[in-house]
Each structure stands twice: as structure tokens, then as C-alpha cells.
Design an enzyme around this catalytic site. Structure first.
Site, PDB file in Angstrom:
ATOM      1  N   THR A  55      -8.775   9.314   8.501  1.00  0.00           N
ATOM      2  CA  THR A  55      -8.495   8.055   7.813  1.00  0.00           C
ATOM      3  C   THR A  55      -8.292   6.896   8.785  1.00  0.00           C
ATOM      4  O   THR A  55      -7.701   5.873   8.418  1.00  0.00           O
ATOM      5  CB  THR A  55      -7.252   8.204   6.925  1.00  0.00           C
ATOM      6  OG1 THR A  55      -6.145   8.636   7.751  1.00  0.00           O
ATOM      7  CG2 THR A  55      -7.479   9.213   5.821  1.00  0.00           C
ATOM      8  N   GLY A  66      -8.634   3.581  10.529  1.00  0.00           N
ATOM      9  CA  GLY A  66      -9.240   2.321  10.134  1.00  0.00           C
ATOM     10  C   GLY A  66      -9.055   1.944   8.678  1.00  0.00           C
ATOM     11  O   GLY A  66      -9.613   0.941   8.228  1.00  0.00           O
ATOM     12  N   THR A  67      -8.259   2.708   7.945  1.00  0.00           N
ATOM     13  CA  THR A  67      -8.103   2.452   6.512  1.00  0.00           C
ATOM     14  C   THR A  67      -7.575   1.044   6.225  1.00  0.00           C
ATOM     15  O   THR A  67      -8.107   0.325   5.373  1.00  0.00           O
ATOM     16  CB  THR A  67      -7.152   3.489   5.887  1.00  0.00           C
ATOM     17  OG1 THR A  67      -7.633   4.788   6.177  1.00  0.00           O
ATOM     18  CG2 THR A  67      -7.070   3.312   4.386  1.00  0.00           C
ATOM     19  N   GLY A  68      -6.516   0.635   6.926  1.00  0.00           N
ATOM     20  CA  GLY A  68      -5.916  -0.674   6.664  1.00  0.00           C
ATOM     21  C   GLY A  68      -6.843  -1.825   7.002  1.00  0.00           C
ATOM     22  O   GLY A  68      -6.948  -2.797   6.247  1.00  0.00           O
ATOM     23  N   CYS A  69      -7.529  -1.717   8.155  1.00  0.00           N
ATOM     24  CA  CYS A  69      -8.486  -2.749   8.546  1.00  0.00           C
ATOM     25  C   CYS A  69      -9.600  -2.854   7.514  1.00  0.00           C
ATOM     26  O   CYS A  69     -10.022  -3.950   7.127  1.00  0.00           O
ATOM     27  CB  CYS A  69      -9.102  -2.409   9.906  1.00  0.00           C
ATOM     28  SG  CYS A  69      -7.923  -2.151  11.241  1.00  0.00           S
ATOM     29  N   LYS A  71       0.836  -1.198   0.000  1.00  0.00           N
ATOM     30  CA  LYS A  71       0.000   0.000   0.000  1.00  0.00           C
ATOM     31  C   LYS A  71       0.873   1.250   0.000  1.00  0.00           C
ATOM     32  O   LYS A  71       1.583   1.514   0.968  1.00  0.00           O
ATOM     33  CB  LYS A  71      -0.927  -0.015   1.214  1.00  0.00           C
ATOM     34  CG  LYS A  71      -1.848  -1.240   1.244  1.00  0.00           C
ATOM     35  CD  LYS A  71      -2.743  -1.280   2.457  1.00  0.00           C
ATOM     36  CE  LYS A  71      -1.970  -1.485   3.728  1.00  0.00           C
ATOM     37  NZ  LYS A  71      -2.850  -1.756   4.887  1.00  0.00           N
TER      38      LYS A  71
END
Length: 286
Positions: A222, A224-227, A175
């Protein structure tokens, strides 16, 4: 009525509702699958950071997993915060014994920089968890933490992916959302200008490559983006999509969620997991 596809998240709880188990289940609901959970740790967490974290015993994690998988069944598993080497190894063993796609988000730190994985657990992530992954989804900090490769331009994404794939996942999604604007060489060696207005990710299994680009939204909220991205990938895999299809659809979903992120509390607010249900948000999500 037949049940929807089922996805199991194995992760920590976020009391503020922006990341972790809470973000995973919201994402799964938004994407039309039945979300189930194995809680690995409880955090005291809000928009300002993580004030405390308490991991659950291995036997509690194993019992939750077996309870769900042995009775209800799953079509995909997603992992997030695993906290310790003991939990990493137990979860890796459980995943290896479940014949479904596994999306591994190797969570190391929170959005605010708070550690969520013991330093002693890194080797277990490398040697036990990543080899069990269908897709590993590290961000740039996690790539550096796990492999030592530091990504400073788009041209470094291939090297980062190769370093992650060396630990055994079938696919690596690197990412690159935090890449700075600059110049690098990709696709045949030509020099290209990387626009700061794009968020660029690289998905590869070592032979096939998919460069995923989306608008970079000027929104600080942003959390919580990865989860959310990892859960969206798992949801699409559970519905029968291929890995490239699932990742592309998940990227589109999370881009809309970032665009619609909102202020909450005094710090970094969450992405909006329900953005697609709100026409006024989805129209500008790109």
C-alpha cells in the site's frame, strides 16, 4: 487539440517510484489530467524505507512554482512532503496567491514510519498551510500529530474532523483506513458494529457529512496510498467536480489501486496506479 485540465503537485521525490511526485504524476495520467511538479525534497527511498532526504532551497521551490503557474496555469494544486517550516510557509503563501482548489496532504511520516516533516514545522502546517486548503486529507497518525485527537473507533472521526477544521481548511477528509474492528456511535447516536472488512473515511465541511466506505483489501502493498488519494482528488477537482464528487471518485480509484498493489523489492510494494488499464485487475477491484 485542447489541453487537458492541469494539476500541479508540490511534493518530495520518491526514488522507488511508489509515493511522492512519482505517484502523483502516475495518478494524474491515469485520471486524464496533465500533471506538473514542484519538487520540494529528494529522498533515497525504496520498499524498505527512507534512507535519506534532502530538502531543496525555498528559492528553488518558489521558482518552480512560478515557472509553471505563470506560464502554463493550473486548475488545482496538491501538496505532499514539505519537510521544513520554511518550505511550508513558502508553499502556503504561493497557494494563497493561486485562485484554484488546493488539496493538502499533511505528510508527517512515510509508510515505514520515517519522519518526513520536521517537528518545528507542525505549527506552520496548522497556522499557515491548513487555512489555505480546500481539502485537507490527514490519516489518523497525522490527525494525532496535528491536533492531539486520537481516533480509536469510527465514532471518533467526527471529533477528529472538527479538530482539523478548526485550523481553517474548507473541508476535512479523515482517512479511517486503519481503524480496528469495534463498536461506535454515528448517525443519530445509534450503536453500530464497524466491520474490519471496510475502510471508512469521513468528509465534512462542518455542516455536510459524507461517510465513504469501501472494501478493505488484504494487501500489504500500500505504499503511496495517501499521495495517490490526494492527487486523485485534485485531478477530479481540476476537471470541475465538486468536493464530495471528487472525493468519492478518488476513493473508488484508490480502492482499485490498493486491490491491485504488487510486491516490489523486499518490503512494502506500491499501489498500482495503472490498475484501471488492466482488465484482469479492475474486475476484482470492487
Amino acid at each position: 487539440m485542447s489541453a487537458p485540465a492541469r494539476v500541479l503537485t508540490v511534493a518530495g521525490s520518491d526514488s522507488g517510484g511508489g509515493a511522492g511526485i512519482q505517484a502523483d504524476l502516475k495518478t494524474m495520467l491515469a485520471l486524464g489530467v496533465h500533471g506538473m511538479s514542484v519538487i520540494t525534497a529528494v529522498t533515497a527511498q525504496n520498499s524498505l524505507g527512507v534512507q535519506g532526504a534532502w530538502e531543496l532551497p525555498v528559492e528553488a521551490v518558489r521558482a518552480q512554482y512560478r515557472s509553471v503557474v505563470d506560464d502554463i496555469g493550473v486548475q488545482a494544486v496538491k501538496t505532499g512532503m514539505l519537510a521544513s517550516a520554511e518550505l511550508v510557509e513558502a508553499v502556503a503563501e504561493l497557494i494563497r496567491g493561486t485562485d484554484v482548489p488546493a488539496v493538502v496532504d499533511p505528510v508527517g511520516v512515510s509508510k515505514h514510519g520515517d519522519p518526513l516533516l520536521a517537528a518545528s514545522a507542525l505549527d506552520s502546517v496548522r497556522t499557515r498551510l491548513l487555512p489555505a486548503a480546500t481539502v485537507a486529507t490527514p490519516n489518523l497518525d497525522e490527525v494525532a500529530q496535528l491536533t492531539g485527537v486520537r481516533v480509536e473507533s469510527e465514532a471518533d472521526l467526527r471529533r477528529a474532523a472538527a479538530a482539523v477544521l478548526a485550523y481553517g481548511p474548507r473541508w476535512a477528509l479523515i482517512k479511517g483506513g486503519h481503524l480496528p474492528e469495534g463498536t461506535g456511535r454515528v448517525g443519530g447516536g445509534q450503536a453500530v458494529r464497524m466491520s474490519g472488512s471496510q475502510a471508512v473515511d469521513l468528509l465534512t465541511d462542518g455542516s455536510e457529512e459524507y461517510w465513504l466506505r469501501a472494501p478493505r483489501h488484504d494487501n500489504r502493498h500500500t505504499h503511496g496510498t495517501g499521495c495517490t488519494l490526494a492527487s486523485a482528488i485534485a485531478s477530479q477537482l481540476a476537471k470541475g467536480q465538486s468536493v464530495p464528487e471528487a472525493v468519492a471518485a478518488a476513493k473508488e480509484y484508490v480502492t482499485g489501486a490498493i486491490a491491485a498493489g504488487f510486491a516490489l523489492g523486499g518490503g512494502i510494494g506500491p499501489v498500482d496506479h495503472g490498475w484501471a488499464f488492466r482488465p484482469q485487475c479492475s474486475e476484482g477491484a470492487g
